[in-house]
Structures are given as C-alpha cells and as structure tokens.
Design a protein around this motif. Structure first.
Motif, PDB file in Angstrom:
ATOM      1  N   MET A  28       0.852  -1.184   0.000  1.00  0.00           N
ATOM      2  CA  MET A  28       0.000   0.000   0.000  1.00  0.00           C
ATOM      3  C   MET A  28       0.887   1.233   0.000  1.00  0.00           C
ATOM      4  O   MET A  28       1.811   1.333   0.806  1.00  0.00           O
ATOM      5  CB  MET A  28      -0.912   0.020   1.213  1.00  0.00           C
ATOM      6  CG  MET A  28      -1.813   1.246   1.236  1.00  0.00           C
ATOM      7  SD  MET A  28      -2.736   1.325   2.771  1.00  0.00           S
ATOM      8  CE  MET A  28      -2.826   3.099   2.993  1.00  0.00           C
ATOM      9  N   ILE A  29       0.576   2.138  -0.891  1.00  0.00           N
ATOM     10  CA  ILE A  29       1.343   3.374  -1.010  1.00  0.00           C
ATOM     11  C   ILE A  29       0.378   4.529  -0.777  1.00  0.00           C
ATOM     12  O   ILE A  29      -0.596   4.678  -1.507  1.00  0.00           O
ATOM     13  CB  ILE A  29       1.999   3.463  -2.402  1.00  0.00           C
ATOM     14  CG1 ILE A  29       2.898   2.240  -2.611  1.00  0.00           C
ATOM     15  CG2 ILE A  29       2.762   4.768  -2.554  1.00  0.00           C
ATOM     16  CD1 ILE A  29       3.184   1.927  -4.051  1.00  0.00           C
ATOM     17  N   SER A  30       0.622   5.333   0.272  1.00  0.00           N
ATOM     18  CA  SER A  30      -0.313   6.367   0.693  1.00  0.00           C
ATOM     19  C   SER A  30       0.276   7.774   0.575  1.00  0.00           C
ATOM     20  O   SER A  30       1.265   8.094   1.236  1.00  0.00           O
ATOM     21  CB  SER A  30      -0.729   6.115   2.141  1.00  0.00           C
ATOM     22  OG  SER A  30      -1.457   7.213   2.645  1.00  0.00           O
ATOM     23  N   ALA A  31      -0.369   8.611  -0.241  1.00  0.00           N
ATOM     24  CA  ALA A  31       0.053  10.009  -0.372  1.00  0.00           C
ATOM     25  C   ALA A  31      -0.169  10.753   0.937  1.00  0.00           C
ATOM     26  O   ALA A  31       0.631  11.612   1.323  1.00  0.00           O
ATOM     27  CB  ALA A  31      -0.718  10.695  -1.499  1.00  0.00           C
ATOM     28  N   GLY A  32      -1.249  10.424   1.628  1.00  0.00           N
ATOM     29  CA  GLY A  32      -1.543  11.075   2.902  1.00  0.00           C
ATOM     30  C   GLY A  32      -0.455  10.841   3.927  1.00  0.00           C
ATOM     31  O   GLY A  32      -0.085  11.753   4.678  1.00  0.00           O
ATOM     32  N   GLU A  33       0.062   9.630   3.956  1.00  0.00           N
ATOM     33  CA  GLU A  33       1.147   9.326   4.888  1.00  0.00           C
ATOM     34  C   GLU A  33       2.399  10.127   4.538  1.00  0.00           C
ATOM     35  O   GLU A  33       3.093  10.626   5.421  1.00  0.00           O
ATOM     36  CB  GLU A  33       1.448   7.830   4.905  1.00  0.00           C
ATOM     37  CG  GLU A  33       0.435   7.023   5.676  1.00  0.00           C
ATOM     38  CD  GLU A  33       0.247   7.512   7.104  1.00  0.00           C
ATOM     39  OE1 GLU A  33       1.249   7.705   7.816  1.00  0.00           O
ATOM     40  OE2 GLU A  33      -0.912   7.713   7.508  1.00  0.00           O
TER      41      GLU A  33
END
Length: 184
Positions: A28-33
């Motif tokens: 999972m790749i999260s921009a928010g993180e």
C-alpha cells in the motif's frame, strides 16, 4: 495490477486501501502518509502544512512524485491518495465518498476533536486543496470522469467496499483473459 483509491477526507480511503492491500497481498502506497510525514518534519499541523503547501508547489510535486515513483516500482499495488487516480497509471481507479456530516463525525472521532472544529478545519483544508490542485496541476478534483468505480462509504462499510473492489478486480481479470483469447 495497480489500483488507486481516492476520496475526500473522512471517506475511509486509508482504511479501505489498507484492507484491500492486505487481502490482495499488495503493498500500500499512501500520499496522505507522505504528506503527514512531511508536515511532522516541518513541525506543523496538517492544516498549517496545507496552507504552507498552497504557497509552495514543491511540496505537492514532491508528495505526488514520490508516490508515483513508488507505485511504478511495483507491478501490483494499492495506491491511496486524493490525486492518486490522476497521478498513477492504474487498471482500476476507485473514488470513495460519503456525506459531509458522516465524514466530519469520522474525523472528529479519529482525531478526538470537537465536531465544529473538525467541520471548520476540513472545509478549509478541502478548499485549500481544491485551489492548489487546480493551480499546480490544472486538476478539478470534483471531476470524477476518470474513475472506474465510485462507492458510498456511508452506505457500505470498509469490508463491503473491499468485497466490491475485489469483484471489480475479478471482472477486469475475466475481461483481460477474454481479450487474450481473442488475440489467439
């Protein structure tokens, strides 16, 4: 297969993306993180950093570039973020949404803040982001035409949404198999 999961704050994109990635065994790749990490590194709240980013397009470019680079390193990935559908080439692009009141209540519970504070902060954040995305990328975040699937998280819980997406993944796989048979 790359799958993007996008939606407004409080719609449940992170929860759904995490559960979907787990079920599929994908990273999972999260921009928010990435954005939150940068806010902490700058010693700012999310709202302060959003305002800062509005006047510093390099922040958005950095977040989006990092996310795209990471996603492109994987043949299979779940990529979560408001602009992921716009930034990352994917076989399935999903938009998750919910009524504003539902989203505000979720955010208030998660962040342990009064509802009225969350409403004001979230409205401001969304307005700032909308202006930023239009200014930096020419993207109208309210244009949903690029999404293959839109799901109301006020109607379906995270597990149900994951099941809906998994069914869409199945259907895409069936379609790809049919197309490859036609080529033979």
């Amino acid at each position: 297969m790359r799958i993007t999961i996008s939606g407004p704050p409080g719609s449940g994109t992170t929860t759904v993306a995490r559960k979907l990635a787990e079920k599929l065994g994908f990273p999972m790749i999260s921009a928010g993180e990435i954005f939150r990490r940068l806010a902490r590194e700058h010693g700012m709240s999310l709202e302060e950093f959003s305002r800062y980013a509005e006047n510093n397009p390099d922040i958005d470019n950095l977040v989006d570039q990092r996310q795209k680079e990471e996603a492109m390193r994987h043949e299979n990935a779940v990529v979560e973020g408001r602009l992921s559908g716009w930034m990352v080439p994917a076989e399935l692009k999903v938009w998750i949404y919910a009524d504003e009141e539902v989203r505000y209540q979720r955010i208030a519970r998660r962040e342990k803040k009064p509802l009225e504070v969350v409403k004001a902060e979230t409205r401001l954040r969304e307005e700032i982001e909308k202006r930023r995305y239009l200014k930096i990328y020419g993207i109208d975040i309210e244009d949903k035409r690029l999404y293959h699937l839109m799901i109301n998280s006020g109607r379906f819980n995270a597990e149900q949404i994951v099941e809906i997406i998994l069914r869409a993944v199945e259907l895409i796989g069936d379609e790809e198999q049919d197309n490859s048979k036609e080529k033979l």
